[in-house]
Design an enzyme around this catalytic site. Structure first.
Site, PDB file in Angstrom:
ATOM      1  N   SER A 114      46.433  38.210   9.583  1.00 17.08           N
ATOM      2  CA  SER A 114      47.441  39.253   9.813  1.00 17.08           C
ATOM      3  C   SER A 114      48.130  39.099  11.159  1.00 17.08           C
ATOM      4  O   SER A 114      49.228  39.619  11.343  1.00 17.08           O
ATOM      5  CB  SER A 114      46.816  40.643   9.693  1.00 17.08           C
ATOM      6  N   HIS A 133      42.830  33.070  16.282  1.00 14.19           N
ATOM      7  CA  HIS A 133      41.754  33.860  16.878  1.00 14.19           C
ATOM      8  C   HIS A 133      40.476  33.597  16.098  1.00 14.19           C
ATOM      9  O   HIS A 133      40.481  33.539  14.871  1.00 14.19           O
ATOM     10  CB  HIS A 133      42.088  35.351  16.889  1.00 14.19           C
TER      11      HIS A 133
HETATM   12  P1  5GP Z   1      43.222  38.513  11.105  1.00 11.22           P
HETATM   13  O1  5GP Z   1      43.359  39.495   9.987  1.00 11.22           O
HETATM   14  O2  5GP Z   1      44.572  37.954  11.520  1.00 11.22           O
HETATM   15  O3  5GP Z   1      42.206  37.438  10.884  1.00 11.22           O
HETATM   16  O4  5GP Z   1      42.635  39.327  12.325  1.00 11.22           O
HETATM   17  C1  5GP Z   1      43.417  40.134  13.143  1.00 11.22           C
HETATM   18  C2  5GP Z   1      42.488  41.123  13.795  1.00 11.22           C
HETATM   19  O5  5GP Z   1      43.169  41.704  14.890  1.00 11.22           O
HETATM   20  C3  5GP Z   1      42.068  42.259  12.864  1.00 11.22           C
HETATM   21  O6  5GP Z   1      40.650  42.269  12.746  1.00 11.22           O
HETATM   22  C4  5GP Z   1      42.598  43.513  13.560  1.00 11.22           C
HETATM   23  O7  5GP Z   1      41.725  44.607  13.470  1.00 11.22           O
HETATM   24  C5  5GP Z   1      42.786  43.045  14.993  1.00 11.22           C
HETATM   25  N1  5GP Z   1      43.866  43.723  15.689  1.00 11.22           N
HETATM   26  C6  5GP Z   1      45.109  43.970  15.214  1.00 11.22           C
HETATM   27  N2  5GP Z   1      45.847  44.592  16.157  1.00 11.22           N
HETATM   28  C7  5GP Z   1      45.030  44.729  17.248  1.00 11.22           C
HETATM   29  C8  5GP Z   1      45.237  45.313  18.538  1.00 11.22           C
HETATM   30  O8  5GP Z   1      46.297  45.801  18.895  1.00 11.22           O
HETATM   31  N3  5GP Z   1      44.174  45.272  19.381  1.00 11.22           N
HETATM   32  C9  5GP Z   1      42.973  44.719  19.044  1.00 11.22           C
HETATM   33  N4  5GP Z   1      41.994  44.745  19.956  1.00 11.22           N
HETATM   34  N5  5GP Z   1      42.757  44.162  17.829  1.00 11.22           N
HETATM   35  C10 5GP Z   1      43.776  44.180  16.942  1.00 11.22           C
END
Ligand code: 5GP
Ligand code: ZN
Length: 115
Positions: A96, A101
């Site tokens: 997302s 990360h």
């Molecule tokens: P993905 O879904 O891309 O693997 O992980 C993105 C992660 O970023 C998600 O677990 C989400 O909760 C976290 N996330 C999204 N926006 C923010 C934010 O503004 N601050 C923090 N600390 N985490 C975020």
């Protein structure tokens, strides 16, 4: 820094985050919506949108990211009981935020396979 990248803005301090670790190459912080008692995101300061865009020049950086994450997992107390690294890629993978990360998830028994 990439325009309109949430995690570049977090690195720059434009969006607040709870820091877990920081050095010249990496930043680690707590996930805002934790999926486990320990949920840390480790990111390179270099903007790489998705892991498939990394190239040979990033090999050392990626290796160092894993080794740094190992130290963070130890410091968080999840290394010995166990934890999981996750890196999602693109929409089917559940990515997302398009700045790579490494999720460190731990603090409870995790099920397998993931959903
Ligand atoms: P993905 O879904 O891309 O693997 O992980 C993105 C992660 O970023 C998600 O677990 C989400 O909760 C976290 N996330 C999204 N926006 C923010 C934010 O503004 N601050 C923090 N600390 N985490 C975020
Ligand atoms: Zn970025």
């Amino acid at each position: 820094m990439a325009e309109d990248c949430l995690f570049c803005k977090i690195i720059a301090g434009e969006i607040p985050s709870t820091e877990v670790y920081s050095d010249e190459k990496f930043y680690a912080f707590r996930d805002i919506n934790p999926g486990a008692p320990t949920h840390v995101l480790v990111i390179p300061r270099k903007h790489i949108a998705r892991i498939t865009e990394a190239d040979a020049n990033d090999a050392t950086l990626l290796g160092e990211m894993m080794l740094r994450a190992n130290r963070i997992a130890e410091a968080e107390g999840v290394a010995e009981p166990g934890f999981r690294y996750v890196m999602n890629c693109n929409s089917d993978g559940g990515q997302s935020v398009y700045h790579i990360h490494l999720h460190i998830l731990g603090g409870r028994a995790l099920s397998w396979p993931p959903g």
